[in-house]
Design an enzyme around this catalytic site. Structure first.
Site, short mmCIF file in Angstrom:
data_model
loop_
_atom_site.label_atom_id
_atom_site.label_comp_id
_atom_site.label_asym_id
_atom_site.label_seq_id
_atom_site.Cartn_x
_atom_site.Cartn_y
_atom_site.Cartn_z
N ARG D 112 -100.81 22.57 37.20
CA ARG D 112 -101.65 21.99 36.96
C ARG D 112 -102.16 21.16 37.82
O ARG D 112 -103.54 21.85 38.89
CB ARG D 112 -102.18 20.79 35.64
CG ARG D 112 -102.09 21.03 34.38
CD ARG D 112 -103.71 22.46 34.05
NE ARG D 112 -104.64 22.19 34.08
CZ ARG D 112 -105.46 21.41 34.69
NH1 ARG D 112 -105.31 23.16 36.48
NH2 ARG D 112 -107.00 21.17 35.08
N ALA D 123 -92.30 37.98 33.29
CA ALA D 123 -92.35 38.31 32.42
C ALA D 123 -92.61 39.35 31.73
O ALA D 123 -92.90 40.17 30.46
CB ALA D 123 -92.10 37.29 30.79
N HIS D 218 -98.48 12.83 45.97
CA HIS D 218 -99.21 13.10 44.72
C HIS D 218 -98.65 13.30 43.22
O HIS D 218 -98.78 12.70 42.46
CB HIS D 218 -100.89 14.10 45.29
CG HIS D 218 -101.76 13.17 43.92
ND1 HIS D 218 -102.48 12.45 44.30
CD2 HIS D 218 -101.90 14.38 43.08
CE1 HIS D 218 -103.50 12.12 42.81
NE2 HIS D 218 -103.49 14.26 42.17
N ARG D 223 -95.99 12.04 38.33
CA ARG D 223 -94.87 12.61 37.81
C ARG D 223 -93.14 11.93 37.63
O ARG D 223 -92.64 11.68 36.30
CB ARG D 223 -94.58 14.33 37.89
CG ARG D 223 -96.22 15.04 37.45
CD ARG D 223 -96.73 14.81 36.63
NE ARG D 223 -97.90 15.93 36.09
CZ ARG D 223 -98.57 15.93 35.22
NH1 ARG D 223 -97.89 15.51 34.21
NH2 ARG D 223 -99.84 16.75 35.38
#
Lengths: 301, 301, 301, 301
Positions: D112, D123, D218, D223
């Protein structure tokens, strides 16, 4: 059938109350607003909002080029000129917002288009529904033998049945376990942000996805292409049908110059010129690799 | 007075024909559509189109957070929550398109905001008008003595008059020469893409500028700030007045959390906590540099 | 001559101290580092830093395609495949940082490429040097009579001399006034952020500009194109010379597929196929507009 | 243990051959190059390449601010100033490229962050390995009772064992079925692009991820925050440890102003000022909502 009666009622209610606006209005797009266009077995795309129309593209171009655009007789000619010469900014002046319901493995491909705004349903906050993409038998194809990323023949008989049964029972079992882990009935219940990791990638998610017309056409060029995976291509096609009604002139130019067009390398130009002059050119004499030559011959014979 | 009678008539004509739409409509923004808000001596901002309203922000957030947002009682509370926790994607769901007329030196600062779509009037194609920004005497300020990028005292008397006269006569002369170079009267006439380079940076240009609400608020936070150069700040303020009418709940949250807010460093938090506990803290004991301390004291005394 | 002896000494000092690194190294690019490549009368480009080489592109592609890339015999074949099929992400894995000195009107065009990082010399903080772009007589061309954004014949005799004289004396006068307004000698001195607006757009500015290889090649395709304005094209060409030495395989593929390639519309493909089949096709029968046909004939005769 | 002996040998080989470069070198980052920092049970982060160091930030700022930066005594002061005043462009002048192995549900959150370049293992082309994230018992937590997106108490006893057993056996079964569907042993074998959809989201994927220092910080702010999901936070923390060694001055400023800082709303500022003046302020008198007040009190007591 992707919609519940409640959802259908909600859509009809949203469509029941036109309000006056002074903004540019696209009649073609108004007809699509809020309606669900079914895609795959449980998915859909819905147009939630839009900004601009063919005239907005022309208007933006005329701001840039001022009197310089006067000699172009009409909007269609100007839009085709802009598309032909890769003028992207006027097409960025239109914007669209979609509500999309799609399998996670499709979402993972889609999100690679970075120039867009996204709000995805969060399985950290909320519980996903029991809805999985199970392909039609006609879509259950073997690995391509010539292309590492494509599909070949459709699976037949027993193998097809076995694969379908596996996909169905696995999805059911994983969702049962998802619920069993979340359940707070006589136990603590695993956090949603953890339980979700047990779900397979054919589960459906949904998001609001907003982008401008230039970037949308780039998405369509890649994802409505015959080489794109079927499961994302059907979304691109459903969107393309809305874009055609929204900005018919821009879409026609897009079809001619992008979807129906090809790019030739300097080597390919040279070969075509020699052919036009009557010469027969072999791969060896073309300067192209075998793969390149194969692709060239697919188009030009 | 930035508009000609023809332009005024064009705006009134554009506002005379409301059409029905099923999209979200912001009454507050409809009142602004197409109208010119004068800025500086010849500039303006005009809202040309918009997408979404406060409800669109809420709707996008509820898609993301699903049942997780049910406990928030109302839209205002949810919007404030999103702003407070730096959730930017719901605000990206609103979009606005402006027509702006502005001096080139302002445009050069403005364009540094990259997340926007721009169509600028091209002086390669077309001829610029004879319009230059000449500051009001009250804006003719000396270089700040404390800040390398700011203004200090207003120029007085003779100096002010001399500067104004210079700006005016230089602009007139440069434009005369621009026309003289372009003229094909008895001569070939210099290409427009070359002649333009003789124009000073207070000449006016114009563009269509389109961005989403999140990026617009970022622009406003930097450019409506008291430290921004006056000549771009007045544009930001004119835009802010439209945004307030467009998305009143989002704008109120923005004013509280961004425009009126401050960010504290870990060091600043520690100092404030010591002060709250009754301690007197000096710069030396704060761990901050002199510049940092000065900025801290400006807010907290 | 764009460099002072001090600057030359600084560059030589920066080049005097190689240090060991474990990162990918491009010998071709090391030879360019810090050195100034002159462009126009006072401009230059300098490579300040870079990341990656041809192998980095291949490495990134092999992460994506895993065993699927094993069948491609060599790096060159893989890079050409990626370029041919518009796989942009592996090319994004290389990055370059340039120091560029360029006239403001060129900078205004350049900055429209948004996917880059920029630090420009600020005339709010600092005072610009007395350096203006004055074209060579061979570049002083008339407005094109067939193209609204192009140049035609070179100006001759008296007109050329008059234009040159105007550009030179205007630049000198404007800079004199800039200094006069800034001067604090016996007066307050106008703020730098205001005084700069009196400068013409052929004054030089400078910036650090950093972008990835994919976006750089997009920039080169548009700006090294014969239709680009001469004054930006010479910058693009100087950069292209460095890129050729930095990533020779990627650059060769870029030249073949992008710089030397063309895009054909569906209509153009149809016409070429009819021609290959021996048919003579007229504009009327082509379905193309006159402008489109003219561009088609330029390539294909 | 995430690495095979072959991988370890490959890393050591890559680290065995330093080459001379004229570019900026960060000794701290050289020590990390190529090495795998283990994260979760099978994941890792590896620094593959980097561009710039603390000096590159300073250098870019000095280009912008010219003589205006002379009064700042040293690099550390300038970097702190830039961070405090949200000058993001100098930090964009540094770039880093990571190789990350991570569970798909973490990758879905990570992606995101749009301002980055990504090449993910596909895959569609290749077959994924049998590696799934199975949490440590200490990480198997219940849904938070106060936060819709958080975790509460660790699961105990039987429930913990049951959840773990489910995750393990489901992963094993799904991978067995993945292989069974792909198998071409006596059957056609389902296409890889279809078979992958049966895999759960705790399977590991890998990618090359490249971003600039501003956007990386950021990412880290969001996170590495205590409210981020544990499974992405441990990646952010591993990256932060590398950044600290790469650009120690910038990282220290980041820790002080961003990670350790808080943002106060206008309302919060007013409350703190009243408190500093000796007043006792209640939630009711603060103008804040209950949620806002709770968060305020968490910091300020």
């Amino acid at each position: 059938m992707p919609l519940t009666p409640e959802q259908t009622a909600e859509i009809e209610a949203a469509r029941a109350n036109p309000r006056p606006t002074l903004r540019a209005v696209s009649e073609g797009m108004e007809a699509h607003l809020y309606r669900a266009h079914p895609v795959l077995d449980h998915g859909f795309i819905r147009v939630i909002d839009y900004m601009g129309d063919d005239s907005a593209i022309v208007q933006a171009a005329r701001v840039s080029y001022g009197a310089g655009t006067k000699h172009v007789q009409n909007d269609e000619g100007l839009i085709r000129y802009l598309m032909r010469h890769w003028h992207s900014t006027p097409f960025e002046m239109c914007e669209v917002k979609l509500h999309v319901k799609l399998p996670v493995f499709v979402a993972r491909q889609w999100i690679r288009h970075r120039t867009a705004n996204v709000n995805e349903y969060s399985a950290r906050y909320s519980i996903l529904d029991r809805e999985f993409y199970i392909p039609e038998p006609a879509q259950l194809a073997a690995q391509s033998t010539v292309n590492n990323q494509g599909r070949g023949e459709v699976l037949t008989g027993e193998e097809s049945a076995r694969v379908l049964a596996m996909l169905k029972s696995d999805a059911a079992q994983m969702y049962d376990h998802y619920e069993a882990m979340l359940s707070q009935d006589g136990q603590q219940g695993l956090a949603r942000e953890l339980a979700r990791m047990n779900l397979p990638m054919n589960i459906y998610t949904q998001w609001y996805w907003k982008t401008d017309l230039h970037n949308l056409m780039h998405f369509l060029r890649l994802r409505a292409d015959p080489h794109a995976q079927y499961e994302i291509r059907v979304y691109a096609e459903a969107i393309a049908d809305c874009v055609r009604d929204w900005v018919p002139l821009a879409f026609a130019a897009f079809e001619d110059y992008r979807m129906g067009g090809v790019t030739l390398s300097a080597k390919a130009i040279a070969v075509l010129k020699r052919r036009l002059a009557g010469e027969t050119v072999t791969q060896e004499a073309s300067g192209m690799s075998k793969g390149e030559w194969r692709e060239f011959v697919e188009v030009w014979g």
